[in-house]
Design a protein around this motif. Structure first.
Motif, PDB file in Angstrom:
ATOM      1  N   GLY A   1       0.614  -1.387  -0.254  1.00 53.21           N
ATOM      2  CA  GLY A   1       0.117   0.229  -0.148  1.00 53.21           C
ATOM      3  C   GLY A   1       0.588   1.328  -0.011  1.00 53.21           C
ATOM      4  N   ASP A   2       2.036   1.221   0.527  1.00 52.62           N
ATOM      5  CA  ASP A   2       2.865   2.261   0.430  1.00 52.62           C
ATOM      6  C   ASP A   2       3.924   2.301  -1.465  1.00 52.62           C
ATOM      7  N   LEU A   3       2.951   1.660  -2.220  1.00 49.66           N
ATOM      8  CA  LEU A   3       4.611   1.881  -3.486  1.00 49.66           C
ATOM      9  C   LEU A   3       3.106   2.569  -4.169  1.00 49.66           C
ATOM     10  N   SER A   4       3.455   3.155  -5.094  1.00 50.05           N
ATOM     11  CA  SER A   4       2.905   3.947  -6.463  1.00 50.05           C
ATOM     12  C   SER A   4       2.065   2.767  -6.795  1.00 50.05           C
ATOM     13  N   ILE A   5       1.158   2.863  -7.844  1.00 47.13           N
ATOM     14  CA  ILE A   5       0.567   2.396  -8.976  1.00 47.13           C
ATOM     15  C   ILE A   5       1.483   2.025  -9.740  1.00 47.13           C
ATOM     16  N   ALA A   6       2.555   2.333 -10.221  1.00 49.30           N
ATOM     17  CA  ALA A   6       3.367   1.909 -10.895  1.00 49.30           C
ATOM     18  C   ALA A   6       4.332   0.263 -10.256  1.00 49.30           C
ATOM     19  N   ASN A   7       4.468   1.108  -9.350  1.00 49.18           N
ATOM     20  CA  ASN A   7       5.958  -0.579  -8.536  1.00 49.18           C
ATOM     21  C   ASN A   7       4.375  -1.406  -8.458  1.00 49.18           C
ATOM     22  N   GLN A   8       3.058  -1.191  -7.835  1.00 45.22           N
ATOM     23  CA  GLN A   8       2.928  -2.279  -7.495  1.00 45.22           C
ATOM     24  C   GLN A   8       2.073  -3.353  -8.589  1.00 45.22           C
ATOM     25  N   GLN A   9       2.612  -2.477 -10.358  1.00 49.98           N
ATOM     26  CA  GLN A   9       2.436  -3.088 -10.945  1.00 49.98           C
ATOM     27  C   GLN A   9       3.508  -3.978 -11.624  1.00 49.98           C
ATOM     28  N   MET A  10       4.480  -3.671 -10.677  1.00 51.42           N
ATOM     29  CA  MET A  10       5.888  -4.127 -11.569  1.00 51.42           C
ATOM     30  C   MET A  10       6.100  -5.130 -10.311  1.00 51.42           C
ATOM     31  N   VAL A  11       5.090  -5.470  -8.991  1.00 46.38           N
ATOM     32  CA  VAL A  11       4.918  -6.355  -7.557  1.00 46.38           C
ATOM     33  C   VAL A  11       4.285  -7.772  -8.672  1.00 46.38           C
ATOM     34  N   GLU A  12       2.726  -7.577  -9.601  1.00 46.47           N
ATOM     35  CA  GLU A  12       2.152  -8.554  -9.975  1.00 46.47           C
ATOM     36  C   GLU A  12       2.617  -8.953 -10.994  1.00 46.47           C
ATOM     37  N   ILE A  13       3.481  -7.694 -11.671  1.00 45.67           N
ATOM     38  CA  ILE A  13       5.319  -9.276 -12.632  1.00 45.67           C
ATOM     39  C   ILE A  13       5.627  -9.863 -12.248  1.00 45.67           C
ATOM     40  N   ALA A  14       6.238  -9.819 -10.593  1.00 45.69           N
ATOM     41  CA  ALA A  14       6.669 -10.444 -10.159  1.00 45.69           C
ATOM     42  C   ALA A  14       6.366 -11.777  -9.682  1.00 45.69           C
ATOM     43  N   ARG A  15       5.437 -11.705  -9.586  1.00 38.68           N
ATOM     44  CA  ARG A  15       4.698 -12.795  -9.588  1.00 38.68           C
ATOM     45  C   ARG A  15       4.372 -14.182 -10.815  1.00 38.68           C
ATOM     46  N   ALA A  16       5.181 -12.980 -11.563  1.00 35.03           N
ATOM     47  CA  ALA A  16       4.887 -14.260 -12.853  1.00 35.03           C
ATOM     48  C   ALA A  16       6.797 -15.025 -13.036  1.00 35.03           C
ATOM     49  N   LEU A  17       7.540 -14.693 -12.117  1.00 34.08           N
ATOM     50  CA  LEU A  17       8.684 -14.423 -12.245  1.00 34.08           C
ATOM     51  C   LEU A  17       8.650 -15.618 -10.746  1.00 34.08           C
ATOM     52  N   THR A  18       8.357 -16.129 -10.111  1.00 30.20           N
ATOM     53  CA  THR A  18       8.585 -17.297  -8.861  1.00 30.20           C
ATOM     54  C   THR A  18       7.827 -18.433  -9.210  1.00 30.20           C
ATOM     55  N   HIS A  19       7.762 -18.971 -10.994  1.00 35.42           N
ATOM     56  CA  HIS A  19       7.690 -19.951 -11.196  1.00 35.42           C
ATOM     57  C   HIS A  19       7.986 -20.598 -12.436  1.00 35.42           C
ATOM     58  N   GLU A  20       8.205 -21.482 -13.236  1.00 39.78           N
ATOM     59  CA  GLU A  20       8.401 -21.933 -14.000  1.00 39.78           C
ATOM     60  C   GLU A  20       7.644 -21.930 -15.034  1.00 39.78           C
ATOM     61  N   ALA A  21       6.770 -20.515 -15.968  1.00 40.80           N
ATOM     62  CA  ALA A  21       5.597 -20.587 -16.239  1.00 40.80           C
ATOM     63  C   ALA A  21       6.207 -21.045 -17.603  1.00 40.80           C
ATOM     64  N   LYS A  22       5.437 -21.939 -18.144  1.00 42.89           N
ATOM     65  CA  LYS A  22       5.689 -21.955 -19.445  1.00 42.89           C
ATOM     66  C   LYS A  22       4.834 -20.698 -20.542  1.00 42.89           C
ATOM     67  N   ALA A  23       3.721 -20.195 -19.650  1.00 44.43           N
ATOM     68  CA  ALA A  23       3.294 -19.101 -20.903  1.00 44.43           C
ATOM     69  C   ALA A  23       3.046 -17.923 -19.459  1.00 44.43           C
ATOM     70  N   VAL A  24       2.825 -16.646 -20.063  1.00 47.80           N
ATOM     71  CA  VAL A  24       2.934 -15.916 -18.908  1.00 47.80           C
ATOM     72  C   VAL A  24       1.921 -14.371 -20.217  1.00 47.80           C
ATOM     73  N   ILE A  25       0.826 -13.997 -19.666  1.00 41.36           N
ATOM     74  CA  ILE A  25      -0.255 -13.508 -19.485  1.00 41.36           C
ATOM     75  C   ILE A  25      -0.187 -11.718 -19.049  1.00 41.36           C
ATOM     76  N   PHE A  26       0.515 -10.870 -20.077  1.00 42.25           N
ATOM     77  CA  PHE A  26       1.009  -9.782 -19.345  1.00 42.25           C
ATOM     78  C   PHE A  26      -0.898  -8.518 -20.326  1.00 42.25           C
ATOM     79  N   ASP A  27      -1.800  -8.627 -19.720  1.00 35.78           N
ATOM     80  CA  ASP A  27      -3.282  -7.710 -20.301  1.00 35.78           C
ATOM     81  C   ASP A  27      -3.082  -6.500 -19.717  1.00 35.78           C
ATOM     82  N   GLU A  28      -2.695  -5.391 -20.725  1.00 36.90           N
ATOM     83  CA  GLU A  28      -1.932  -4.086 -20.293  1.00 36.90           C
ATOM     84  C   GLU A  28      -1.241  -3.495 -19.561  1.00 36.90           C
ATOM     85  N   PRO A  29      -0.222  -4.102 -19.823  1.00 38.42           N
ATOM     86  CA  PRO A  29       0.994  -4.211 -18.432  1.00 38.42           C
ATOM     87  C   PRO A  29       1.826  -2.692 -18.140  1.00 38.42           C
ATOM     88  N   THR A  30       1.810  -2.498 -19.317  1.00 43.64           N
ATOM     89  CA  THR A  30       2.023  -0.830 -19.229  1.00 43.64           C
ATOM     90  C   THR A  30       1.126   0.201 -18.425  1.00 43.64           C
TER      91      THR A  30
END
Length: 504
Positions: free
Chosen positions: A143-172
């Motif tokens: 909650g102390d992060l900017s919206i942009a940095n919160q988005q980066m936290v969402e992206i970090a979730r993709a790197l926690t597993h050996e992903a076969k496919a990652v879906i980016f929905d309007e990531p920027t």
């Protein structure tokens, strides 16, 4: 790449909601190491298809195949364990928890006593954050992060597993230019490890920069797949909406009236300094500049959300003092905000009530609000703005982005403003709806409204504006007429390379 076995396939997916077939036999595949764009108008079925893949929705028909194995995704966590990671456009974070807890929510590491192994959790998280080159650590409260940095936290979730496919929905959508560079580097890194990327975006420049192939949906149906290197924006648009768009420059077809709004030497601390401009009746004045240029802050001042430290605001030649949004509304200034979902709408409220919210006090009869008056107002602006909704009872959160934006615009038009300020009018809206919003802005100007448009998209500013105010670092650098402006001169001005000129 074309001969590789797909990382995943969706075959003949069907999904029906009450009264609507959202997906009608859609097939889609992504290859290992490929960035595959999924495009279509709002309501075309993109998000529904990805929610089926991500385990949020269960399909009514069809199959999901991951690494040549048929699978059933019963939940997002199950999808993640099978190698499918969904990074949502809408943030889905627990703001009171730490970054680490958010990234590993539902699968926190435990020690032999069954307790959370905090040290291991923070170490794993910090390793991921270093890969993303962010300026916060695992222990930071989200909650102390900017919206942009919160988005980066969402992206970090993709790197926690050996992903076969990652879906980016309007990531920027919420990222700065510097953060976009980091995101694109992350995508390239995922590609190099054989991860398939599904990229959903309305931003054509990103699509052509990042993707290998493009699949287009329209009305819940598959319309075709194109090789990015061998297609054009026009080809994609025609597949998406079934027609060509008018992308020509704005041509003024009416006379301007008197100055409805004049701003003289306005300043607000360090946010912007010595701002002067005017907007005439029937004129669209576009504000263009980089992030931090001060454009939105000027709009917020005119709407009473900020207090200026110097300068004057005049409406129809008379100086006014605006200390709150109530003052602004009473004076005839309306603001369509940058973030319609958080600032412009109550998503859980129906369309009618959203549209009449600012004037509900005037629609009261005794202890009750007059339903007939509200329905009449909604009906008028639904027809005027061509809002597509089954009825006024539809929740605003269920509408497409373009129709949500029209609800917000209709809300303020129903207040009969003298000055309409529209901040990022087509952010997150597909190209077909963009064209409708642009036409609406021009139509409103022809009816005599004085309009300010703030946009980060140069084609949009060039298309809708009669004059363009170029800002850099809180100052006006130059003002251009639609006839004299060029892309090069506009870029120079917003980069601080042009000589500062006051606006007449």
């Amino acid at each position: 790449m074309s001969t590789a076995t797909p990382a995943l396939r969706l075959e003949n997916i069907v999904k029906t909601f009450p009264g609507v077939r959202a997906l009608d036999g859609v097939s889609f595949s992504v290859l290992p190491g490929e960035v595959h764009a999924l495009m279509g108008e709002n309501g075309a079925g993109k998000s529904t298809l990805m929610k089926v893949l991500g385990g949020i929705y269960q399909p009514d028909g069809g199959e999901i195949i991951v690494s040549e194995q048929k699978v059933v995704m019963r939940s997002p966590l199950e999808a993640k364990h099978k190698g499918i990671v969904f990074i949502h456009q809408e943030l889905s974070l627990a703001k009171e928890l730490s970054v680490a807890e958010n990234i590993y929510l539902g699968e926190l590491p435990h020690n032999r006593f069954g307790l959370v192994d905090w040290q291991h959790l923070f170490e794993k998280t910090d390793a991921i954050l270093q890969r993303l080159k962010v300026g916060f650590d695992a222990r930071t409260r989200v909650g102390d992060l900017s919206i942009a940095n919160q988005q980066m936290v969402e992206i970090a979730r993709a790197l926690t597993h050996e992903a076969k496919a990652v879906i980016f929905d309007e990531p920027t959508a919420s990222l700065t230019d510097a953060e976009k560079v980091v995101l694109f580097e992350v995508i390239e890194d995922l590609k190099s490890h054989g991860v398939g990327i599904i990229y959903i975006s309305h931003r054509m420049e990103e699509i052509f920069k990042m993707t290998d192939r493009i699949t287009v949906l329209r009305d819940g149906q598959y319309r075709g797949t194109l090789d990015t290197a061998q297609t054009t924006e026009e080809d994609i648009t025609q597949l998406m909406i079934g027609r060509k768009l008018d992308l020509t420059r704005n041509a003024v077809d009416h006379e301007f009236g008197a100055a409805a709004l004049e701003v003289e030497n306005l300043s607000c601390g360090t946010l912007y300094t010595d701002i002067s401009f005017s907007v005439r009746e029937g004129e669209v004045v576009g504000f263009y500049g980089l992030v931090g240029a001060g454009r939105t802050e000027i709009a917020e001042t005119l709407f009473g959300l900020r207090t200026p430290t110097a300068g004057k605001i005049l409406l129809n030649g008379r100086e006014v003092h605006i200390e709150s949004p109530v003052d602004a509304i009473e004076l005839g200034i309306s603001l369509v905000p940058e973030n319609r979902k958080e600032q412009g709408l109550v998503l859980g409220m129906n369309c009618r009530d959203n549209m009449t919210l600012p004037q509900v006090d005037a629609l009261v009869s005794g202890p009750f609000v007059k339903d007939s008056a509200e329905i009449e107002i909604f009906g008028h602006y639904r027809d005027k703005l061509e809002i597509k909704t089954p009825s006024w009872k539809q929740l605003a959160g269920n509408l497409s982005g373009g129709n949500q934006q029209k609800i917000v615009i209709g809300k303020w038009l129903s207040m009969h403003p003298k000055v309409l300020i529209v901040d990022e009018p087509t952010r997150g809206i597909d190209v077909g709806s963009k064209s409708e919003i642009h036409k609406l802005i021009r139509d409103l100007a022809s009816q005599g409204y004085a309009i300010i448009v703030i946009s980060s998209e140069m084609p949009e500013i060039l298309h809708v504006s009669d004059r363009i105010v170029a800002m850099y670092s809180g100052r006006i650098m130059r003002t251009f007429t639609a006839q004299e402006v060029t892309e090069d001169s506009l870029i120079q001005a917003i980069s601080g390379l042009g000589e500062s000129e006051k606006v007449a």
